[in-house]
Every structure is written in structure tokens, then in C-alpha cells.
Scaffold this motif. Structure first.
Motif, PDB file in Angstrom:
ATOM      1  N   PRO A  47       4.395 -35.274  19.278  1.00 22.70           N
ATOM      2  CA  PRO A  47       5.036 -33.961  19.262  1.00 22.70           C
ATOM      3  C   PRO A  47       4.098 -32.868  18.756  1.00 22.70           C
ATOM      4  O   PRO A  47       3.320 -33.085  17.820  1.00 22.70           O
ATOM      5  CB  PRO A  47       6.218 -34.157  18.307  1.00 22.70           C
ATOM      6  CG  PRO A  47       6.447 -35.627  18.269  1.00 22.70           C
ATOM      7  CD  PRO A  47       5.112 -36.263  18.462  1.00 22.70           C
ATOM      8  N   GLU A  48       4.180 -31.714  19.390  1.00 23.66           N
ATOM      9  CA  GLU A  48       3.403 -30.560  18.961  1.00 23.66           C
ATOM     10  C   GLU A  48       3.864 -30.105  17.573  1.00 23.66           C
ATOM     11  O   GLU A  48       5.018 -30.343  17.181  1.00 23.66           O
ATOM     12  CB  GLU A  48       3.570 -29.417  19.959  1.00 23.66           C
ATOM     13  CG  GLU A  48       2.808 -29.604  21.247  1.00 23.66           C
ATOM     14  CD  GLU A  48       1.312 -29.470  21.028  1.00 23.66           C
ATOM     15  OE1 GLU A  48       0.876 -28.466  20.432  1.00 23.66           O
ATOM     16  OE2 GLU A  48       0.579 -30.386  21.462  1.00 23.66           O
ATOM     17  N   PRO A  49       2.993 -29.427  16.807  1.00 19.63           N
ATOM     18  CA  PRO A  49       3.389 -28.966  15.460  1.00 19.63           C
ATOM     19  C   PRO A  49       4.666 -28.134  15.454  1.00 19.63           C
ATOM     20  O   PRO A  49       5.492 -28.271  14.544  1.00 19.63           O
ATOM     21  CB  PRO A  49       2.177 -28.146  15.015  1.00 19.63           C
ATOM     22  CG  PRO A  49       1.021 -28.760  15.736  1.00 19.63           C
ATOM     23  CD  PRO A  49       1.562 -29.164  17.074  1.00 19.63           C
ATOM     24  N   ALA A  50       4.845 -27.261  16.438  1.00 18.36           N
ATOM     25  CA  ALA A  50       6.057 -26.426  16.468  1.00 18.36           C
ATOM     26  C   ALA A  50       7.307 -27.279  16.641  1.00 18.36           C
ATOM     27  O   ALA A  50       8.371 -26.974  16.067  1.00 18.36           O
ATOM     28  CB  ALA A  50       5.956 -25.401  17.592  1.00 18.36           C
ATOM     29  N   LEU A  51       7.208 -28.345  17.416  1.00 19.81           N
ATOM     30  CA  LEU A  51       8.346 -29.238  17.613  1.00 19.81           C
ATOM     31  C   LEU A  51       8.604 -30.062  16.357  1.00 19.81           C
ATOM     32  O   LEU A  51       9.761 -30.259  15.954  1.00 19.81           O
ATOM     33  CB  LEU A  51       8.072 -30.148  18.815  1.00 19.81           C
ATOM     34  CG  LEU A  51       9.235 -30.967  19.353  1.00 19.81           C
ATOM     35  CD1 LEU A  51      10.418 -30.092  19.700  1.00 19.81           C
ATOM     36  CD2 LEU A  51       8.781 -31.773  20.581  1.00 19.81           C
ATOM     37  N   ARG A  52       7.554 -30.494  15.695  1.00 19.21           N
ATOM     38  CA  ARG A  52       7.698 -31.238  14.443  1.00 19.21           C
ATOM     39  C   ARG A  52       8.360 -30.364  13.380  1.00 19.21           C
ATOM     40  O   ARG A  52       9.260 -30.813  12.659  1.00 19.21           O
ATOM     41  CB  ARG A  52       6.332 -31.697  13.958  1.00 19.21           C
ATOM     42  CG  ARG A  52       5.624 -32.671  14.891  1.00 19.21           C
ATOM     43  CD  ARG A  52       4.215 -32.986  14.402  1.00 19.21           C
ATOM     44  NE  ARG A  52       4.258 -33.622  13.087  1.00 19.21           N
ATOM     45  CZ  ARG A  52       4.324 -34.928  12.903  1.00 19.21           C
ATOM     46  NH1 ARG A  52       4.352 -35.731  13.972  1.00 19.21           N
ATOM     47  NH2 ARG A  52       4.347 -35.445  11.702  1.00 19.21           N
ATOM     48  N   ALA A  53       7.946 -29.106  13.301  1.00 20.20           N
ATOM     49  CA  ALA A  53       8.511 -28.200  12.301  1.00 20.20           C
ATOM     50  C   ALA A  53       9.993 -27.967  12.546  1.00 20.20           C
ATOM     51  O   ALA A  53      10.798 -27.905  11.601  1.00 20.20           O
ATOM     52  CB  ALA A  53       7.747 -26.877  12.310  1.00 20.20           C
ATOM     53  N   ALA A  54      10.383 -27.841  13.824  1.00 19.26           N
ATOM     54  CA  ALA A  54      11.795 -27.626  14.142  1.00 19.26           C
ATOM     55  C   ALA A  54      12.634 -28.836  13.765  1.00 19.26           C
ATOM     56  O   ALA A  54      13.732 -28.707  13.195  1.00 19.26           O
ATOM     57  CB  ALA A  54      11.938 -27.307  15.626  1.00 19.26           C
ATOM     58  N   LEU A  55      12.145 -30.024  14.039  1.00 21.64           N
ATOM     59  CA  LEU A  55      12.868 -31.236  13.675  1.00 21.64           C
ATOM     60  C   LEU A  55      13.020 -31.353  12.156  1.00 21.64           C
ATOM     61  O   LEU A  55      14.101 -31.702  11.650  1.00 21.64           O
ATOM     62  CB  LEU A  55      12.138 -32.460  14.225  1.00 21.64           C
ATOM     63  CG  LEU A  55      12.202 -32.651  15.744  1.00 21.64           C
ATOM     64  CD1 LEU A  55      11.156 -33.661  16.202  1.00 21.64           C
ATOM     65  CD2 LEU A  55      13.592 -33.115  16.156  1.00 21.64           C
ATOM     66  N   GLN A  56      11.969 -31.057  11.434  1.00 19.95           N
ATOM     67  CA  GLN A  56      12.024 -31.138   9.973  1.00 19.95           C
ATOM     68  C   GLN A  56      12.990 -30.107   9.399  1.00 19.95           C
ATOM     69  O   GLN A  56      13.741 -30.391   8.457  1.00 19.95           O
ATOM     70  CB  GLN A  56      10.622 -30.954   9.407  1.00 19.95           C
ATOM     71  CG  GLN A  56       9.693 -32.120   9.710  1.00 19.95           C
ATOM     72  CD  GLN A  56       8.249 -31.823   9.384  1.00 19.95           C
ATOM     73  OE1 GLN A  56       7.865 -30.672   9.154  1.00 19.95           O
ATOM     74  NE2 GLN A  56       7.405 -32.864   9.351  1.00 19.95           N
ATOM     75  N   ALA A  57      13.011 -28.892   9.970  1.00 14.80           N
ATOM     76  CA  ALA A  57      13.926 -27.856   9.486  1.00 14.80           C
ATOM     77  C   ALA A  57      15.383 -28.251   9.684  1.00 14.80           C
ATOM     78  O   ALA A  57      16.252 -27.876   8.896  1.00 14.80           O
ATOM     79  CB  ALA A  57      13.637 -26.533  10.198  1.00 14.80           C
ATOM     80  N   LEU A  58      15.644 -29.025  10.743  1.00 13.67           N
ATOM     81  CA  LEU A  58      17.004 -29.474  11.029  1.00 13.67           C
ATOM     82  C   LEU A  58      17.339 -30.784  10.337  1.00 13.67           C
ATOM     83  O   LEU A  58      18.440 -31.318  10.507  1.00 13.67           O
ATOM     84  CB  LEU A  58      17.194 -29.628  12.541  1.00 13.67           C
ATOM     85  CG  LEU A  58      17.141 -28.324  13.349  1.00 13.67           C
ATOM     86  CD1 LEU A  58      17.090 -28.626  14.837  1.00 13.67           C
ATOM     87  CD2 LEU A  58      18.335 -27.439  13.019  1.00 13.67           C
ATOM     88  N   GLY A  59      16.402 -31.315   9.549  1.00 19.01           N
ATOM     89  CA  GLY A  59      16.643 -32.561   8.841  1.00 19.01           C
ATOM     90  C   GLY A  59      16.687 -33.775   9.742  1.00 19.01           C
ATOM     91  O   GLY A  59      17.338 -34.775   9.401  1.00 19.01           O
ATOM     92  N   ARG A  60      15.984 -33.723  10.859  1.00 16.60           N
ATOM     93  CA  ARG A  60      15.959 -34.847  11.792  1.00 16.60           C
ATOM     94  C   ARG A  60      14.605 -35.555  11.739  1.00 16.60           C
ATOM     95  O   ARG A  60      13.572 -34.922  11.481  1.00 16.60           O
ATOM     96  CB  ARG A  60      16.223 -34.358  13.230  1.00 16.60           C
ATOM     97  CG  ARG A  60      17.565 -33.632  13.383  1.00 16.60           C
ATOM     98  CD  ARG A  60      18.738 -34.522  13.008  1.00 16.60           C
ATOM     99  NE  ARG A  60      19.995 -33.825  12.938  1.00 16.60           N
ATOM    100  CZ  ARG A  60      20.956 -33.906  13.863  1.00 16.60           C
ATOM    101  NH1 ARG A  60      20.755 -34.660  14.938  1.00 16.60           N
ATOM    102  NH2 ARG A  60      22.078 -33.245  13.718  1.00 16.60           N
ATOM    103  N   PRO A  61      14.597 -36.858  11.972  1.00  9.08           N
ATOM    104  CA  PRO A  61      13.323 -37.592  11.928  1.00  9.08           C
ATOM    105  C   PRO A  61      12.387 -37.134  13.042  1.00  9.08           C
ATOM    106  O   PRO A  61      12.828 -36.742  14.125  1.00  9.08           O
ATOM    107  CB  PRO A  61      13.753 -39.059  12.103  1.00  9.08           C
ATOM    108  CG  PRO A  61      15.095 -38.989  12.767  1.00  9.08           C
ATOM    109  CD  PRO A  61      15.747 -37.744  12.263  1.00  9.08           C
ATOM    110  N   VAL A  62      11.106 -37.208  12.758  1.00 12.18           N
ATOM    111  CA  VAL A  62      10.090 -36.821  13.738  1.00 12.18           C
ATOM    112  C   VAL A  62       9.568 -38.087  14.420  1.00 12.18           C
ATOM    113  O   VAL A  62       8.980 -38.950  13.763  1.00 12.18           O
ATOM    114  CB  VAL A  62       8.935 -36.057  13.065  1.00 12.18           C
ATOM    115  CG1 VAL A  62       7.873 -35.689  14.108  1.00 12.18           C
ATOM    116  CG2 VAL A  62       9.456 -34.807  12.362  1.00 12.18           C
ATOM    117  N   PRO A  63       9.779 -38.238  15.737  1.00 12.02           N
ATOM    118  CA  PRO A  63       9.300 -39.454  16.413  1.00 12.02           C
ATOM    119  C   PRO A  63       7.783 -39.427  16.587  1.00 12.02           C
ATOM    120  O   PRO A  63       7.150 -38.367  16.535  1.00 12.02           O
ATOM    121  CB  PRO A  63      10.013 -39.393  17.768  1.00 12.02           C
ATOM    122  CG  PRO A  63      10.215 -37.923  18.013  1.00 12.02           C
ATOM    123  CD  PRO A  63      10.461 -37.317  16.661  1.00 12.02           C
TER     124      PRO A  63
END
Length: 282
Positions: A189-205
């Protein structure tokens, strides 16, 4: 009573129809000649004429046309909240009653303000090449965009629900001459996608699905997609990442610009989906 002279056959009257064997022979000969003529014309046409129907074009011939069509749609959607959908391959469809084939389907989902679906379809139709003969008409289920991308590749656009438009590129069923292994590649995942997942409290695949298309100018547009799990999600947690570059903000969808890319979060359905895309226009 008429006299019958020796050596002459009796005259045939209305109750004695003439023999039919000669007429039947002529009919049979004519039918056979017509069949031979048709077979010869079919043989000549198959070797000299240009293909005029879809089933004479293979799926391999359609793939670059589909890729170009998706790229042109992406370019026309600049400034909107869009994400390419995973490619689908339908195998086993019938090219003819005697042969099976393959159909390739690609798409782009777009989020708009409710009521703006017709305007978006019209904007895209006006942006497509003139040779596509793109147009929007009012159908029973709402406005429908249709265009011909060439090589019998169909482009459609329609509103799937209020505030949502889907563009689809379809090949129709064609003879199979290529394999589609690795059609949906994966990448970190791109950094922007990782940041969005983390902000939503979801695991980063570790890996995300990736879809790519060729832009009209030769660059590549692409989308990374991840399914972020079930359950409700408060998309307002993404606001600090948007930095004022919000494209869509509703309880079920949130989209914002992040550098040269676009992040789209979609909380409709039973799964939260996130996508990060880069388009044809920086």
C-alpha cells in the motif's frame, strides 16, 4: 369415345397429370448448385473480407482497446472522486452455439454530489473522442451514456444509486487467444493509503490490489484498493489528512486529494473499502 390408333400413346387428359421425375431432377440439381455457390462465397469471404461482427475479433485484439478506453475515461474524470474497479474475466460465454469464449469487463466508480449524475455523464461524453460517438440518453432507470471505443468495445456510464456513477468497458464474448494470469497484480500500500487505514483504526495489509490503465499521453493511471473490514466507520477521522482538499464528504463516503493522488473511502455495503488513485493529469 376417341379412337386409339396403333403405335400412339393415348392422350393424357385432366385426370392424368404429366410425369414429375424430370421436374424433380431439375429441382435437385438447382438446390445442389445453389449450395455449392454459397459455400464458395463463404470460403472467399472468410479469406478476403474484413471482420464485420464481434465474434470475428479475439479477446487479445480487444485488450489494448479496453486499456485505452479506461485511460481516456480516467482523463475525463479529472477533478472527481473516482477509483478503478478490479478487472473481471467471464469465461465460458458462447461466441456461437458451437464455441465458447471470454469476456473482459473493466470499470470506474465515481462519487458525485446527489443530483449531479446527469451532469457528470454529459461532461464525460463531451470529453471523449468524436469518433466514439458518445452520447447520453434518458433510459427507464435514468441517464445512460453509451460510446463505441472501436473494435466492438462498448463503453457505458450510468447512475447506480444517488451520488454514484459507474463507467463500464465491455468486450462482449470473443474467441479466447490470450491467458489472463496475473490480471490483478498486488503491491504494498502507498503511504497515503496506509495513513488513511491507520486514521480509521483499521489494520494495514502487506499487499493491496492494483489496477492500471494507459493514459492518452502515454503515462499510467493506477488504483490501489483494500477491503478494510466490516462494521461502522466514522469517516470524519480522515479530515485531518485531507488538509482542506476534500472532494466528497458524506456519512458513507469521503474523498480527498493527497499530493498528486486521490484517496476514496466508501463505507456503503457490508465492507469498508479504501482506494488510492493517481490519474492522467497531475
Amino acid at each position: 369415345m376417341s379412337a386409339v390408333h396403333p403405335g400412339y400413346a393415348p392422350p393424357s387428359g385432366p385426370d392424368r397429370p404429366p410425369p414429375r421425375s424430370r421436374a424433380r431432377r431439375w429441382l435437385l440439381a438447382g438446390t445442389l448448385a445453389w449450395a455449392v455457390l454459397l459455400a464458395g462465397l463463404a470460403w472467399w469471404s472468410a479469406r478476403t473480407d474484413e471482420p464485420t461482427v464481434q465474434e470475428q475479433r479475439t479477446i487479445g485484439q480487444a485488450v489494448p482497446v479496453v486499456d485505452d478506453a479506461v485511460g481516456r475515461l480516467v482523463a475525463a474524470l479529472d477533478g472527481t472522486a473516482w477509483a478503478m474497479t478490479p478487472s473481471r474475466v467471464e469465461q465460458g460465454c458462447r461466441v456461437t452455439p458451437f464455441s465458447a469464449g471470454t469476456e473482459l469487463i473493466r470499470g470506474i466508480d465515481v462519487l458525485v454530489a446527489e443530483g449531479g449524475e446527469r451532469d457528470l455523464l454529459g461532461k464525460v461524453a463531451d470529453s471523449l473522442p468524436e469518433r466514439w460517438r458518445a452520447g447520453v440518453r434518458v433510459a427507464a432507470d435514468g441517464p445512460l451514456l453509451r460510446a463505441d471505443a472501436g473494435e466492438f468495445v462498448l463503453v457505458e456510464g450510468e447512475s447506480t444509486s444517488p451520488g454514484r456513477v459507474r463507467f463500464t468497458v465491455l468486450t462482449g464474448c470473443r474467441p479466447t487467444d490470450v491467458e489472463f494470469a496475473g490480471l490483478l497484480p498486488e503491491s504494498p500500500p502507498e503511504p497515503a493509503l496506509r495513513a488513511a487505514l491507520q486514521a480509521l483504526g483499521r489494520p494495514v495489509p502487506e499487499r493491496s490490489d492494483e489496477v492500471v490503465a494507459s493514459c492518452p499521453g502515454g503515462a499510467k493511471a493506477w488504483t490501489q484498493r483494500v477491503a478494510a473490514g466490516a462494521g461502522p466507520a466514522s469517516l470524519s477521522a480522515l479530515a485531518p489528512l485531507a488538509a482542506g482538499a476534500v472532494v466528497i464528504d458524506t456519512p458513507e463516503a469521503y474523498a480527498y486529494r493527497r499530493g498528486s493522488g486521490l484517496v476514496v473511502a466508501d463505507a456503503t455495503g457490508d465492507q469498508l473499502h479504501l482506494a488510492f488513485s493517481t490519474g492522467c493529469v497531475d
